[in-house]
Design a protein around this motif. Structure first.
Motif, PDB file in Angstrom:
ATOM      1  N   ARG A 212       0.946  -1.190   0.105  1.00  0.00           N
ATOM      2  CA  ARG A 212       0.081   0.074   0.042  1.00  0.00           C
ATOM      3  C   ARG A 212       1.007   1.223   0.030  1.00  0.00           C
TER       4      ARG A 212
ATOM      5  N   ASN B  53     -15.427  -3.994  -8.967  1.00  0.00           N
ATOM      6  CA  ASN B  53     -14.984  -4.921  -7.652  1.00  0.00           C
ATOM      7  C   ASN B  53     -13.581  -5.687  -7.977  1.00  0.00           C
ATOM      8  N   GLU B  59     -12.672  -6.290  -1.767  1.00  0.00           N
ATOM      9  CA  GLU B  59     -11.942  -4.936  -2.256  1.00  0.00           C
ATOM     10  C   GLU B  59     -12.625  -4.270  -3.554  1.00  0.00           C
ATOM     11  N   GLN B  60     -12.372  -2.887  -3.328  1.00  0.00           N
ATOM     12  CA  GLN B  60     -13.132  -2.235  -4.547  1.00  0.00           C
ATOM     13  C   GLN B  60     -12.212  -1.068  -5.073  1.00  0.00           C
ATOM     14  N   ARG B  61     -12.449  -0.852  -6.279  1.00  0.00           N
ATOM     15  CA  ARG B  61     -11.781   0.862  -6.625  1.00  0.00           C
ATOM     16  C   ARG B  61     -12.918   1.480  -7.092  1.00  0.00           C
ATOM     17  N   HIS B  80      -9.017   3.167  -3.162  1.00  0.00           N
ATOM     18  CA  HIS B  80      -8.770   1.560  -3.169  1.00  0.00           C
ATOM     19  C   HIS B  80      -9.578   1.154  -1.594  1.00  0.00           C
ATOM     20  N   LYS B  81     -10.532   0.629  -1.802  1.00  0.00           N
ATOM     21  CA  LYS B  81     -11.211   0.306  -0.783  1.00  0.00           C
ATOM     22  C   LYS B  81     -11.054  -0.927  -0.120  1.00  0.00           C
ATOM     23  N   PHE B  82     -10.686  -1.139   0.974  1.00  0.00           N
ATOM     24  CA  PHE B  82     -10.618  -2.340   1.601  1.00  0.00           C
ATOM     25  C   PHE B  82     -11.650  -2.626   2.710  1.00  0.00           C
ATOM     26  N   ASP B  87      -9.154   3.061   3.917  1.00  0.00           N
ATOM     27  CA  ASP B  87      -9.140   3.055   2.446  1.00  0.00           C
ATOM     28  C   ASP B  87      -7.744   3.665   2.051  1.00  0.00           C
ATOM     29  N   ASP B 125     -17.901  -2.244   6.351  1.00  0.00           N
ATOM     30  CA  ASP B 125     -17.845  -3.451   6.632  1.00  0.00           C
ATOM     31  C   ASP B 125     -18.981  -4.178   7.254  1.00  0.00           C
TER      32      ASP B 125
END
Lengths: 416, 247
Positions: A212, B53, B59-61, B80-82, B87, B125
């Protein structure tokens, strides 16, 4: 070389304006006035009370077309009514064309180039800046000066060729009152590197991610954007004395890393500045080779508030030679200089009000530059802003020398 | 054969988050946000939202491009999503043509001044809240599960009550309740449309009960599974946005 460059830009523009689907026109109208907060002896500065008083009409046109090779262009030009110089002028800000084939983009023309992780502190960003604009409180976009450049961008690679040298714009005696160790009545000539293949500046950035973390490597070959005296000042008996300035060779190599830590963002950036024309460090008028190192951390505080701190060190490589060659009457720098910054931002009322406080603190030089600002968006198009530029310090230090130039900039912006 | 057993609360929450934030393999939408103050005066933010996705782990963008107002025009956001950690966020500031990475642990901060938080825009989440199924109820002609959810960490609300459509698993209404028991924010799905086989809330409102403000959001030209390339979600795209998806 300039002609070749122009031909390339025109070819790019020509190809991109063909069959453009739609051309967008936007712009801004700015009214910007800086009021000096202290009375100073203004013999040298015609703009004593108002070092900045101007209206700008910024016209922006852009368009794009999509085919196998996509193309687009942007033209941003400022029309300025300047009440300090009593002139009107046209300032091209960005005029460039892009050709994109798959993930490769070639951009030619006058463009703003900036990279590195610093917040108003520059380590690997060696591109032209306008510190006079910044100190006067013009909007941040005017801190960056356009470069006539050809930029090639592909994933993880940026390569820039700059055939036309553009110096930094430093505070001028027209708008700023400060002590100049050189004779004020001297005739000054500035010898800029002529456009030529051997004088074309080149800059490279390689970037990527490791987990990251954003990682980048940087390199630059070109010239310092600060003028250096080409020869020692003549004796005062010369009437009028003549001073010749030039822009010494500068090469830099560096790296940066930035990533998440403890809910915030931490970054480190460093660079080696190779002062090619004075590697021995014995010419007092040319900057010594140096190492710059920056560390930064930013973190959200509470709802719509965040803060950031940075520390920058600059270490001279040949300090003994520099000290031995010091010229009486000129300020001398310490071998190691530290600068710190603090930023605090708070957004209020649906983010329509933005309060920002930025402070440069010269830890080694005991000076400071504080920039509080308050912006309110009256409508989606119209905003009002007040920005303070407060210089603190004594003697001829980098920031303290401007202590008589503290100002408050009031402004309105209408965007369309 | 009797009625199928009701799914448990965690299953409803997961399916609801899936329907609301994960439809298709990717999504392109043109979004208009109207921020309306208590006097009825409105500020309009127009943006394009691209989402993809990544893998099966949630996880997503996200890529967001601002069309207006003028002071944010051409500004872009990359997220960038976790699902289980903060993020990663980058923004491009067009005035200085600079890409800036921004700290992103403020998921409950307002998104561009609206009454929606970052969490509301890109999802949370399933484990952030503990949910209980309290009853079933018909809302505007649609049978719904009614859930009560309590955030596991300190939050701006003490409890959320959600009405989840039993068939489409989209939230049709949500009430955010303070620790004093008053409703502080209300979400409503004002219009639900099918788009490429995916049920989508095409008009939604978040009202801030205390300030009298509200934000209305319209999703236009919503397209799913269009095949957005990974390159759309990179730094290069922040600087040169993918124009074909921004109309």
């Amino acid at each position: 070389m300039t002609r070749a460059c122009c031909v390339v830009v025109l070819a790019l523009l020509g190809s991109s304006t063909q069959a453009l689907g739609d051309v967008q026109t936007n712009g801004n109208v700015y009214a910007l006035y800086s009021i000096r907060t202290r009375n100073v002896d203004c013999e040298q500065t015609p703009s004593c009370a108002l070092p900045l008083a101007e209206e700008r009409f910024q016209l922006k046109m852009s368009g794009s077309s999509e085919s196998t090779v996509a193309s687009s262009f942007l033209g941003t030009v400022d029309f300025v009514a300047d009440h300090v110089t009593h002139t009107t002028r046209v300032e091209p800000r960005q005029i460039y064309a892009d050709l994109t084939w798959r993930s490769l983009t070639v951009r030619g023309g006058w463009q703003l180039i900036t990279w590195g992780i610093g917040d108003y502190l520059f380590v690997n960003d060696v591109f032209p800046k306008n510190f006079e604009s910044f100190f006067l409180g013009r909007p941040t976009e005017y801190l960056k000066e356009p470069s006539g450049a050809l930029r090639i961008t592909a994933p993880h690679i940026d390569f820039v060729l700059l055939p036309v040298f553009e110096p930094d714009h430093l505070p001028s005696p027209l708008r700023f009152a400060y002590t100049d160790p050189l004779p004020p009545d001297a005739i000054r000539t500035f010898s800029t590197p002529a456009p030529a293949v051997e004088n074309t500046e080149a800059a490279l950035r390689l970037s990527g991610t490791v987990g990251r973390w954003d990682v980048a490597l940087y390199g630059y070959r070109g010239f310092s954007r600060s003028p250096a005296l080409a020869s020692p000042p003549p004796p005062p008996s010369d009437v009028p004395p003549t001073l010749v300035f030039r822009y010494p060779r500068l090469n830099t190599a560096g790296a940066s890393v930035e990533g998440p830590l403890f809910g915030g963002l931490v970054g480190v950036e460093g660079a080696y500045y190779d002062s090619e024309d004075d590697r021995a460090g014995s010419n007092p008028f040319i900057d010594n080779s140096e190492v710059r190192a920056l560390a930064s951390y930013s973190h959200p505080l509470w709802e719509d508030a965040s803060m950031g701190v940075q520390a920058l060190s600059q270490t001279m490589m040949n300090y003994d030679e520099y000290a031995a060659a010091a010229v009486p009457g000129f300020p001398t720098l310490k071998r190691l200089r530290w600068t710190g910054t603090l930023r605090f931002t708070q957004l209020l009322v649906q983010q329509l009000v933005q309060f920002n406080f930025f402070a440069f603190v010269g830890i080694t030089e005991h000076d400071a530059y504080l920039i509080p600002s308050l912006r309110y968006a009256l409508t989606d198009n119209l905003s009002a802003e007040a920005v303070g530029n407060v210089f603190l310090g004594e003697g001829e230090t980098s920031l303290g020398r401007f202590r008589h130039n503290s100002n408050v900039r009031l402004g309105m912006q209408y965007g369309f | 054969v009797g009625a199928a057993a009701e799914p448990d609360a965690d299953t409803i929450v997961r399916r609801s988050l899936q329907s609301l934030y994960y439809g298709g393999s990717d999504m392109v939408a043109q979004v208009t946000m109207s921020l309306i103050d208590s006097g009825g005066k409105s500020r309009v933010r127009s943006l394009s939202m691209l989402r993809k996705n990544v893998g099966a782990g949630g996880e997503q963008r996200y890529f967001i491009y601002f069309h207006s107002p003028p002071d944010v025009m051409d500004m872009t956001f990359l997220v960038h999503k976790f699902p289980d950690k903060d993020d990663d966020r980058w923004m491009f500031i067009p005035a200085v043509r600079m890409v800036k990475r921004v700290a992103a642990s403020d998921k409950r901060s307002s998104f561009v001044g609206s009454d929606f938080t970052y969490d509301d825009v890109s999802g949370r989440d399933a484990l952030d809240e503990k949910s209980t199924l309290v009853r079933s109820e018909v809302l505007n002609g649609r049978p719904c599960y009614v859930l009560e959810s309590v955030p596991r960490e300190r939050s701006s609300f003490a409890k959320r009550i959600s009405w989840i459509d039993k068939e489409r698993f989209l939230p049709l209404k949500e009430q955010f309740i303070s620790d004093k028991g008053e409703t502080i924010r209300t979400f409503s799905a004002d219009e639900v449309k099918e788009s490429g086989g995916v049920w989508t809330i095409s008009k939604r409102t978040m009202s801030d009960t205390r300030s009298g403000r509200r934000t209305e959001v319209l999703f236009r030209d919503v397209r799913y599974s269009v095949g957005l390339s990974d390159e759309v979600f990179t730094e290069g795209s922040l600087r040169s946005p993918p124009r074909q998806w921004l109309k």
